[in-house]
Design a protein around this motif. Structure first.
Motif, mmCIF file in Angstrom:
data_model
loop_
_atom_site.group_PDB
_atom_site.id
_atom_site.type_symbol
_atom_site.label_atom_id
_atom_site.label_comp_id
_atom_site.label_asym_id
_atom_site.label_seq_id
_atom_site.Cartn_x
_atom_site.Cartn_y
_atom_site.Cartn_z
ATOM 1 N N CYS A 1 2.601 -6.123 7.786
ATOM 2 C CA CYS A 1 2.232 -6.730 6.505
ATOM 3 C C CYS A 1 0.738 -6.592 6.239
ATOM 4 C CB CYS A 1 2.637 -8.195 6.480
ATOM 5 S SG CYS A 1 4.427 -8.478 6.500
ATOM 6 N N GLN A 2 -0.067 -6.794 7.250
ATOM 7 C CA GLN A 2 -1.513 -6.691 7.069
ATOM 8 C C GLN A 2 -1.951 -5.254 6.824
ATOM 9 O OE1 GLN A 2 -3.242 -8.765 10.453
ATOM 10 N NE2 GLN A 2 -2.861 -10.759 9.531
ATOM 11 N N ALA A 3 -1.138 -4.279 7.274
ATOM 12 C CA ALA A 3 -1.430 -2.867 7.019
ATOM 13 C C ALA A 3 -0.935 -2.408 5.654
ATOM 14 C CB ALA A 3 -0.819 -1.993 8.111
ATOM 15 N N GLY A 4 -0.119 -3.228 4.981
ATOM 16 C CA GLY A 4 0.301 -2.896 3.628
ATOM 17 C C GLY A 4 1.735 -2.443 3.451
ATOM 18 N N ILE A 5 2.603 -2.690 4.456
ATOM 19 C CA ILE A 5 4.025 -2.391 4.317
ATOM 20 C C ILE A 5 4.824 -3.640 4.649
ATOM 21 C CG2 ILE A 5 3.659 0.036 4.929
ATOM 22 C CD1 ILE A 5 4.922 -0.575 7.681
ATOM 23 N N GLN B 1 -2.439 -11.930 0.099
ATOM 24 C CA GLN B 1 -3.227 -10.703 0.069
ATOM 25 C C GLN B 1 -2.564 -9.575 0.840
ATOM 26 O OE1 GLN B 1 -5.899 -10.816 -1.940
ATOM 27 N NE2 GLN B 1 -5.208 -12.939 -2.266
ATOM 28 N N HIS B 2 -1.531 -9.900 1.582
ATOM 29 C CA HIS B 2 -0.836 -8.915 2.414
ATOM 30 C C HIS B 2 0.506 -8.541 1.791
ATOM 31 C CE1 HIS B 2 -3.169 -11.200 5.707
ATOM 32 N NE2 HIS B 2 -3.858 -10.116 5.376
ATOM 33 N N ARG C 1 0.831 -1.194 0.000
ATOM 34 C CA ARG C 1 0.000 0.000 0.000
ATOM 35 C C ARG C 1 0.865 1.242 0.000
ATOM 36 N NH1 ARG C 1 -3.913 2.419 4.747
ATOM 37 N NH2 ARG C 1 -5.171 3.750 3.382
ATOM 38 N N LEU C 2 2.029 1.121 0.591
ATOM 39 C CA LEU C 2 2.940 2.240 0.805
ATOM 40 C C LEU C 2 4.354 1.725 0.612
ATOM 41 C CD1 LEU C 2 2.551 5.228 1.858
ATOM 42 C CD2 LEU C 2 2.996 4.339 4.146
ATOM 43 N N PRO C 3 5.256 2.466 -0.055
ATOM 44 C CA PRO C 3 6.615 1.982 -0.298
ATOM 45 C C PRO C 3 7.495 2.083 0.950
ATOM 46 C CG PRO C 3 6.382 4.184 -1.192
ATOM 47 C CD PRO C 3 5.018 3.787 -0.713
#
Length: 305
Positions: A32-36, A65-66, A11-13
């Motif tokens: 990981c579940q938050a997107g980083i 998915q994460h 989600r974010l680099p």
């Protein structure tokens, strides 16, 4: 995993940087579940059995998915578990391996064999060149201002210097604590930002509650750089040095390089707490999901601007 596949799952680099004694499975999974990218040093697990349990917990909880997870391997000879940890890393097929405090050469072949990405943590061009020669996929540039073991070179200069001869994956660390700073790292030429200090004061951090509060209460002026404790330059919180009996303005000479030994009456890293110069941007202890959401909003606004 390819770099494009990595980017597609974020989600974010941002890499949540592996922090000695602070990063564990809860932090990795939440990140990981938050997107980083979530990461931890293998030596944070007290034994090989513990490490295997952590790896089982992470691989069960982090799905396709994460965001992918990463593990940090200390390659210095003082890490007696290095080879055994690497064998477990290969068995669990860690998507990303980050080496530190030593040559990545002994890990490159094993990680590439199962299809993982391997990055080397470096503090200057000389070490970067050695890591590139060893065959790594990317570099983590630890610039001035990073928490824990730190480089002495400005991120502005460091990225420019490396990008002149390396077009692989670059992760920049050092004083990055906001979404705006993440975007700035991209503008400099890095692919991702490395953030440790921002996640010390998180619900999922293994840090002592008093440590988390000290991070919240501190600013850049409270960071002291010294090689007295570990033999390698690192950034420490002034108040924790004082509590351990050190005079921050008159630190002893460099200690021997040993990531596990004690320093006087205070265990290194356990009783003396590290943080980076980005500490002034941390103003509350929050769940990682909330931290990442705040980072994302700041990053998005910076991109739009």
């Amino acid at each position: 995993m390819t770099v494009d596949e990595l980017r597609a799952r974020l989600r974010l680099p941002v890499f949540q940087a592996p922090m000695f004694l602070q990063s564990g499975p809860d932090m990795v999974i939440a990140s990981c579940q938050a997107g980083i990218v979530g990461s931890f040093p293998s030596v944070n697990a007290r034994s090989l059995d513990d490490l295997e349990q952590w790896l089982d917990q992470i691989t069960t909880s982090v799905t396709a998915q994460h965001a992918p997870w990463a593990i940090n391997l200390m390659m210095h000879p003082s890490n007696k578990r290095r080879d055994a940890d690497l064998a477990l890393v290969a068995r669990y097929r860690a998507p990303i391996v980050i080496t530190a405090l030593g040559s990545p050469r002994d890990a490159v072949e094993q990680v590439h064999e199962y299809g993982g990405l391997i990055l080397a943590d470096v503090v200057n061009q000389r070490f970067a060149e050695k890591a590139i020669e060893a065959g790594v996929d990317g570099l983590v540039l630890v610039a001035a201002g990073a928490g824990g073991h730190t480089g002495q070179q400005s991120g502005f200069a460091f990225v420019e210097e490396i990008r002149r001869h390396f077009d692989g994956l670059l992760v920049l660390g050092g004083g990055i604590s906001t979404g705006r700073a993440v975007r700035a790292a991209e503008v400099l030429g890095a692919d991702f930002a490395y953030m440790g200090t921002r996640f010390i004061a998180s619900n999922e951090s293994m840090a002592d509650p008093a440590y988390k509060q000290m991070v919240v209460d501190s600013s850049g002026v409270d960071i002291v750089c010294s090689d007295a404790l570990t033999g390698v330059k690192a950034n420490w919180l002034r108040a924790s040095l004082e509590a351990a009996g050190y005079d921050p303005d008159h630190m002893p000479e460099a200690g021997a390089i040993d990531i596990t030994a004690s320093a006087g009456d205070a265990k290194r890293w356990r009783d003396v707490w590290s943080a980076g110069q980005g500490v002034g941007a941390v103003d509350a202890v929050l769940p990682i999901a909330d931290i990442v959401e705040s980072l994302y909003q700041g990053y998005r606004q910076a991109r739009e601007a």
